[in-house]
Each structure stands twice: as C-alpha cells, then as structure tokens.
Write an enzyme that holds these catalytic residues in place. Structure first.
Site, short mmCIF file in Angstrom:
data_model
loop_
_atom_site.label_atom_id
_atom_site.label_comp_id
_atom_site.label_asym_id
_atom_site.label_seq_id
_atom_site.Cartn_x
_atom_site.Cartn_y
_atom_site.Cartn_z
N CYS A 99 -22.22 -8.41 -19.33
CA CYS A 99 -20.73 -8.41 -18.54
C CYS A 99 -19.76 -7.33 -18.86
O CYS A 99 -19.79 -7.35 -20.27
CB CYS A 99 -20.29 -9.58 -18.77
N CYS A 145 -27.14 -10.41 -16.71
CA CYS A 145 -26.37 -10.01 -17.87
C CYS A 145 -27.39 -10.34 -19.23
O CYS A 145 -27.85 -11.65 -19.18
CB CYS A 145 -25.01 -10.82 -18.03
N CYS A 165 -25.17 -13.59 -21.33
CA CYS A 165 -24.79 -15.00 -20.94
C CYS A 165 -25.78 -15.09 -19.53
O CYS A 165 -25.52 -16.13 -18.88
CB CYS A 165 -23.41 -14.90 -20.50
N CYS A 181 -17.94 -13.24 -20.12
CA CYS A 181 -19.29 -13.50 -20.86
C CYS A 181 -19.05 -14.39 -22.12
O CYS A 181 -20.06 -15.27 -22.21
CB CYS A 181 -19.65 -11.95 -21.27
N GLY A 196 0.60 -1.21 -0.03
CA GLY A 196 0.09 -0.13 0.10
C GLY A 196 0.87 1.21 -0.08
O GLY A 196 0.18 2.32 -0.26
#
Lengths: 256, 283
Positions: free
Chosen positions: B263, B238, B241, B269, B29
């Site tokens: 997606c 979606c 899909c 997808c 970080g």
C-alpha cells in the site's frame, strides 16, 4: 439572395498609419473573392479584421449565421465569434506552423475542431480524420505522425483538412501557397479548387500571386495603400486593368 | 516558538490567502491568483500547500502530512516538523484523527469526513499548460469554456498507446464547468475527488494559484464514449496487509527480479496490519 458576408466601411488604423480604409463588398454563397496587392497594402489587415482576429476601428462585417440570420460579427460577443471561428469559418494561414499544433499528430490536428464542438467518440473522430487526410491526398497511414515530419506542402494540406473538417461555409486564406515551390503550389491549387467547388465553399483569398486568383477567384479586389483601387470579375480585371496600379501589377508578372 | 507568528506566516498574508481560498470555494475549480510568499524551502517542496495549510491551521488542529501516501518520507517529515515548530500544533499519522491533512500525490485510502480539510501541493495548476503555453490564451479558454484541447491530449494518448495512458494528474471537470488539474495524484484517486465530505484545497506556490473543491462537489474525469475513464490499479493484493482495494507501490526487493506490492498509504496499511490482516510478504 442574402450575401453570406456583407462588409461595410471597414477601417483599421495603426495610429496615424492606415491599415485599410473604408473597404466594402458583398460575398455571396459559393463565391470566391481574391484580394491582391503589394506588400503593406493592407490585405492581411483586412483579412484579420474580417476573421475577427483584429477589431476594426469602424465598419461592419455582417455574416449570415445559420441560426439567427445576418449578424454583425464586430459587435458580436466574443464567445459567439470564437464559436463561429470553430464552426462556420475557417482560417488558412500562410505558414502552416501558425495554423497547426506541431506537437500533436496529424489525426489530433484534424480532430481538434471536432472535439472543440463536442465530439466525444474516439472511433468517429479518427475515422473522420483519416477520411479528411485522404481527401487532401495525405496517406492515411501517416495519421499518427506529427506535422514536423511532413513536407511543407503536406503541412499546408493538413492545415486545410483541419480547417474544413467541421464543414465551414466561409474560408479565409492568407497566402495559402506562399513559400511552396511551384509544382507543389499547382497541386495545392488544384486540390483547393476541387474542395471549394465540391463543398460549395465561399472563400476570401489574400495573395500577391495573380496566378492563384486567376485560377481560384471569381471576383477580384486590388488594394493599394489600404484602399481598394479596383474591383470586378477576375478575368475582367486581369485582362483589362483600369487603374494604373492594377496595370502595373498585371504587367509585372514574369513570363517564362 | 515565540520567534514566529503562529504557523510562520504573518496575519495579513494569511488573511490574503484565506480570501483566495474563499473565492476558490465559491467558484469550484477556478484558479485564483494569490501573492505567494517566499517560504524557507525551495519551490517544488510544497510551498503552495504549506501556505494554504498555514492559513487554515488553528491551534486546536491536528495536522497530518503525507508524501506519496507515506507519513515517513522526507517531504512529509520536514513539513510536519516545520508546523510543529512554527505553530506548535499536535500532529498525527492517523487519517481519521487529523483535522488538516497536507498531501502530495495521494488521497488517503480511509474515507475523509466532514470537518476535515485536505490540502494538496500542486506543481502546475494549469491543466492546459502543455497543450497551450500562453497563459493569456488558457485563461480565455477557461473563461469561455473552450475545452476541446483537453480531449486532443487524450486522443493523442489513445492514438499512440491504444488506451488513455495518462495515469496521474488526470484532468477532471468540476460541476460541469471548469476543467481542473487534480495535482499529480494517480488516476486511481480521481473517483474520490467527487462527492467528498471534506474540503479540498489546492495550493501552487511557484505558480501562485489556489483552487478548491467544496464538500460534495461533482467531479467528472474526462474521457471518450468508446474509451471510458478507468481508475487503474496494480492487479495484486498488498504484500504486507493483503488489501485488495488500495493503491499500491511496486518495490524492488533484490537484484534477482524480486518485487513486492505494498500500500502506498502507510497509515492505512499499518492500521490494517494492527487489526490482524496480513499479506503474503509480511515478515
């Protein structure tokens, strides 16, 4: 009784030029100390040294901390000093814009210190913020407005609320009424006097306005060219000034 | 191909970047400054991510680039072609096959595994930037762990919108220490940052910063006790899909208010469609 703040021999030089020299005093809990003097006399330098914004070249600033008793804040580690700056100390700037976040709402400004010391409950933070806006006579409905939409007096009161929300014990004020018109000044002083008395705050007020110290300060120091030329009870110094410069200062006040 | 050193950058530069990456991995970080190079494309096109990718690529790697989840958008195509030409590495669009994945604004839906490296393109690495413009001050705030200001931003969100309206680049705290900007990924992806098996590297070219998350790092999204973090997602399956667990793009399909949700991860997808899943808008 232990002094809340014990200042010994604070000296700050800017090269060959003296900022302030060999200033010593004790401040006891609940006491308000006024520092007066002309522009360039070292008042603000002294205040910055005391509040840890400037590092003095010599001297000690011993603060009576809650946890460990008296500690020298000059030699203290920076994280500790900054922690003091968020909890037990408060600093009210002359220009509210220096002390506020202008892009953040009034509530966020007041809540910042709470969040800085670990408050993580939105509802509590907000309640405390509205409570403090109320105490400094700002309409609670304006909690989500930005300080840019506030008048000068309101900004200054918001800055005070933001500083006092964590319940500090020592407040540094640098010309808190500078730049405000007289009626707003009077209201602000009235508010400050009430808060100082209610919360039992100790305060150090730097100003060139003798009326402000007459109203707020218990004790007074007069500075000239970086040196303290006279110190004593406020009424004593103002009514019977001994040093030539103090006499000049008192006699220079315009009478209406 | 022979006109360039492998992966465009010279070896000394790659070495310098690897040192920054190692330091970043050692301090999760923490933003490590590095001497970002001029790249043959403008800032904002992923110059930080490209330099990090160039430093970690080996000739055996399989490289994948996604932009907003898609393999076939301008940014992804140009970066993929760049490394095909300058490094000659094999490329792929399949998440599972790739060893290095450079991404802009998304984490792939398919879980990443050990041995994979995910490289993020970062526009502004400093999470405190819009609250505190001074770099000197933000560095001090990081070093002293003074992160109250980050909550002021979330407070402002709630006071203005009634909920935390930050929906991308949602700040996170890494291993209980550094607050980090996860790059502009949707907050839907935030839970995937933590405890991930793959190495995550973040490169900001213009701002000259690299930071990193080693595998299985603890990453917590900041929030309030009474307004907990919510990885929001459009409430639809979606259209192609039928997936109900993926991040969706809303696509306007005509000028009569017609829209479909698909997606954003094209590989996820198409893999689902190939496996026989269909949504209601599938042709």
């Amino acid at each position: 009784m232990t002094p809340l703040l014990s200042v010994q021999g604070i000296t700050k030089r800017y090269g060959a030029h003296i900022g302030c020299a060999d200033v010593s005093f004790d401040l006891y809990p609940g006491e308000v100390m006024g520092i007066v003097g002309e522009s360039g006399s070292g008042k603000s330098t002294l205040l910055s040294c005391l509040a840890g914004h400037l590092t003095p070249d010599a001297g000690q600033v011993v603060f009576d901390t809650r946890a460990d008793g008296p500690r020298d804040t000059v030699t203290m580690a920076e994280p500790e000093r900054r922690m003091l700056g968020r909890t037990d100390w408060a600093f009210v700037h002359q220009h509210a814009r220096d002390g506020l976040r202008m892009g953040v709402s009034a509530g966020g400004n007041v809540g910042e210190r709470l969040m800085a010391v670990g408050a993580r409950h939105y509802g509590d933070i907000r309640n405390k913020a509205t409570d403090w806006l109320d105490r400094v006579e700002i309409d609670a409905a304006r909690v989500d407005d930005r300080p840019t939409t506030f008048s000068g007096g309101m900004q200054q009161r918001l800055q005070i609320a933001r500083n006092l929300v964590t319940g500090p014990r020592l407040v540094f004020m640098d010309e808190p009424t500078g730049g405000l018109d007289v009626s707003v000044q009077a209201r602000l002083l009235d508010l400050l006097r009430g808060l100082v008395r209610d919360m039992g705050l100790s305060a150090i007020i730097v100003t060139h306005d003798l009326a402000v110290v007459r109203l707020l300060a218990d004790r007074l120091m007069v500075m000239k060219s970086g040196h303290v030329v006279e110190a004593g009870l406020t009424d004593q110094v103002l009514d019977d000034p001994q040093h030539a410069y103090s006499q000049l200062l008192v006699s220079s006040v315009l009478q209406v | 191909m022979t006109d360039y050193n492998f992966a465009y950058l010279d070896e000394q530069t790659k070495r310098m970047i690897r040192r920054a990456i190692l330091k970043g991995l050692a301090i999760p970080g923490y933003q490590v400054p590095f001497a970002s190079r001029e790249m043959p494309m403008p800032y904002g096109w992923g110059t930080g991510g490209i330099q990090v990718s160039a430093a970690v690529l080996t000739p055996e790697d399989r490289f994948k680039v996604i932009d907003q989840g898609a393999d076939d958008t301008t940014n992804a195509v140009s970066i993929r072609t760049f490394f095909e030409r300058t490094a000659g590495v094999k490329t792929t669009t399949a998440t599972a096959e790739a060893t290095v994945i450079q991404t802009r604004h998304r984490i792939p839906e398919a879980p990443l595994t050990e041995g994979q490296i995910l490289v993020y393109q970062v526009p502004i690495p400093e999470p405190l930037r819009f609250l505190e413009p001074r770099e000197s001050e933000t560095r001090k705030m990081h070093s002293l762990e003074e992160y109250g200001l980050m909550h002021v931003k979330l407070y402002e969100d709630i006071s203005r919108h009634g909920h935390i309206a930050t929906s991308y680049a949602y700040p996170v705290k890494v291993e209980g220490r550094y607050v980090m900007d996860p790059s502009p990924i949707p907050k839907f992806d935030n839970p995937k940052l933590g405890d991930m098996a793959a190495i995550q590297l973040f490169g900001a070219g213009r701002e000259q910063r690299i930071y990193a998350l080693p595998p299985y790092t603890q990453v917590v999204s900041l929030d309030f006790e009474d307004h907990p973090f919510d990885p929001s997602r459009a409430d639809h399956p979606c259209g192609l899909c039928g997936a109900e667990d993926s991040y969706l793009d809303e696509v306007i399909v005509d000028d009569a208010g017609g829209r479909m949700f698909v997606c954003s991860d094209t590989d996820y997808c198409s893999a689902r469609q190939a496996a026989g899943h269909t949504g209601k808008d599938a042709a």
